[in-house]
Design a protein around this motif. Sequence first.
Motif, PDB file in Angstrom:
ATOM      1  N   PRO A   1      34.164  36.394  41.803  1.00 31.66           N
ATOM      2  CA  PRO A   1      34.198  37.656  41.065  1.00 31.66           C
ATOM      3  C   PRO A   1      33.699  38.807  41.930  1.00 31.66           C
ATOM      4  CG  PRO A   1      32.285  36.392  40.422  1.00 31.66           C
ATOM      5  CD  PRO A   1      33.074  35.505  41.339  1.00 31.66           C
TER       6      PRO A   1
ATOM      7  N   PHE B   1      33.196  34.855  34.560  1.00 38.07           N
ATOM      8  CA  PHE B   1      34.181  34.367  35.514  1.00 38.07           C
ATOM      9  C   PHE B   1      34.281  32.853  35.506  1.00 38.07           C
ATOM     10  CE2 PHE B   1      36.257  33.718  39.629  1.00 38.07           C
ATOM     11  CZ  PHE B   1      37.278  34.649  39.528  1.00 38.07           C
TER      12      PHE B   1
ATOM     13  N   TYR C   1      33.566  41.988  33.626  1.00 34.47           N
ATOM     14  CA  TYR C   1      32.645  41.239  34.482  1.00 34.47           C
ATOM     15  C   TYR C   1      31.339  42.011  34.662  1.00 34.47           C
ATOM     16  CZ  TYR C   1      30.498  39.484  38.738  1.00 34.47           C
ATOM     17  OH  TYR C   1      29.589  39.017  39.661  1.00 34.47           O
TER      18      TYR C   1
END
Length: 670
Positions: free
Chosen positions: A244, A414, A399
Amino acid sequence: MKMGVDYYPEHWDRSMWEQDANLMRETGVSLIRVAEFAWSRLEPEEGRYEFGWLDDAIDVFYKYGIQVVIGTPSCTPPNWLVDRFPDVLPRDAMLNPRYPGIRGHRCYNSPSMRFFSTKIVEKLASHYAIHPAVIGWQIDNEFSLNECHCENCNNRFRDWLSKKYGTLEALNQDWGTVVWSGEYSSWEQITTPFGGTKFRNPSFLLDWKRFETDSVVEFQQSQLSILRKYCPDHFVTHNIWSYPMSLDYYKLCEDLDFASLDYYPGTSPEKSVSGGYNGALTLDLTRGIKRQNFWIMETISGPPGCWFPMWRTPQPGFIRAFAWQCIARGADTLVHFRWRSAPFGAEQFWHGLIDHSNVPGRRFEEYRMLCDEVNRLSPVLAGSEVLGEAAVLHSHDLYNALEIQPQAEGMDYFDNLKLYHRALTKSGILTDVVNTTDDLDKYRLIVAPSLYLMDEKLADQLKNCVNNGATLILTNRTGVKNMSNVCWIQALPGLLAEAAGVTVGEYDPVGNDVHTIRMLDGKTYSCSQWCDILEPAGAETVAWYEDDFYAGKSAVTVHSYGKGKVYYMGIVAEESFYLNLFGKAAEEAGLTRFTGLPEGVQISIRRKGNSKYLFLLNLTQKQQTVELKGTYRSLLHEMSVGPDVILDPYAVEIVELDEQFGEISIAATV
């Protein structure tokens, strides 16, 4: 399609250049990337440019028919620049400068950094604009968020906020600064998040991340504009490097010709299977950045090692198999890092195709075989693309928001995205991974993990998709907040509650505690992280909790909405649950499926016109067998294969499908 290598002529004696170029040509290499770390050689002193050595090197490789991509060198400001203009260095949250010693030591908002970066890019662009070997540019190298707290970043952050909100009153309202007496009465009171404490307003922190992305994009744009001006016939890309990532790759790559990825699959035997699935997600994410094919600008050539202990060496077939995985999922060019292992510097043990011995060995011969295959099949596969029928939604904003405020012990946005994508991959469902803001009309199955941030636009798009016949799968933590990172005052899943036909009566952040759910067919599955206790409002229950005070309550529901369906999963379950649910949803939605794939065997399809090419990849260290329902022509071996296809460890097969390919089933044989 091209095969290339990363090559640094400044690292090698001139006498080696021609030897290397000749061996590259014999091997099937047609491309090199150069110069992305060479600023001190290109401009050894301020205003004194020395391109002669690079001219000579490029001319040598051009003589052997090898094309060149030049990397702009702004990732590595030279010592003279840092020494004379200290504003180049980023400052941490305690306002201490981050001194050089590794690449990336620059502030994107530094006036000096921007001035000297654009100056050398302009010199390079004008110098190489008409060189026949140069075909394109890579801007910088592996951008990330530096999170600099210098005076320039503070001033630009205030300007960014002023443009976004207009007034302090609007900013205070959107952020909810009334909490803890955080209201601002002047713009000068707003700073970057000094001190590094996590106890900050979450709306402020999310905007800070967005500002940081915009700073990188603006820094890149200053170089992109120059390259477009002087080199209109050259492509321009950037090599992203990880997921991520807080940096918003969708914004970063919006104005580039295509995205490029630096891809290093793990070589540890115990991670070989899981690494293949994680890599599939990374490749699908990269293809989804611009919803088009991409380049691999770096990939594994030997065991990596640098500031960490060296990885295991790639097993026989590993380099070839994972290169074909890249192509199977949309890569059009592969550039391996690097041609030869470096004898000096921080990456001495980040091994190249040729070791320090300078004697080509097993890995090199495998690479030679790969070059031969890719070059041979290039006329067939060129122009083909990967088109998924299902979509998994992804967002850097989501995120970041969930990193700012972790929701439960062990719950990771993630990691859960990996879980859902892995289940789709194992189920042989052709899947794209796309931004939450993308057009989703073509997809019949949409998996939307934790849409924690939600606005009317996204909710309306998803409802329209379902109304038109799509199946939407929602998960817990959907519709919690608006895009300012402020909680909606309404029952979850918020703006999608009506479409889902369910509301969340209560939730339990169970973290690492394990609970059990029971399906309609009596099968049970374990779950952890989170339990939404659901109140159906038109939806049917398909799974119930078996334990805790909410035993017997709904855990998973499905609701008919318009011509489609909405599943709501209030839990994070074990993988087998998703294999079951996604398989059923895909069947109901009429998707192409390749059932019965052995563990670690992946499929993908590239299409060009009416032609379809099925890739079978065994990304494991054991022999696997798959059964095709029929026989097909192998592109690699120019013969018929099937119905049984035996795949040795790290073996690859590519077959041309007929018009009835949608009816193919792949079944594992025991």
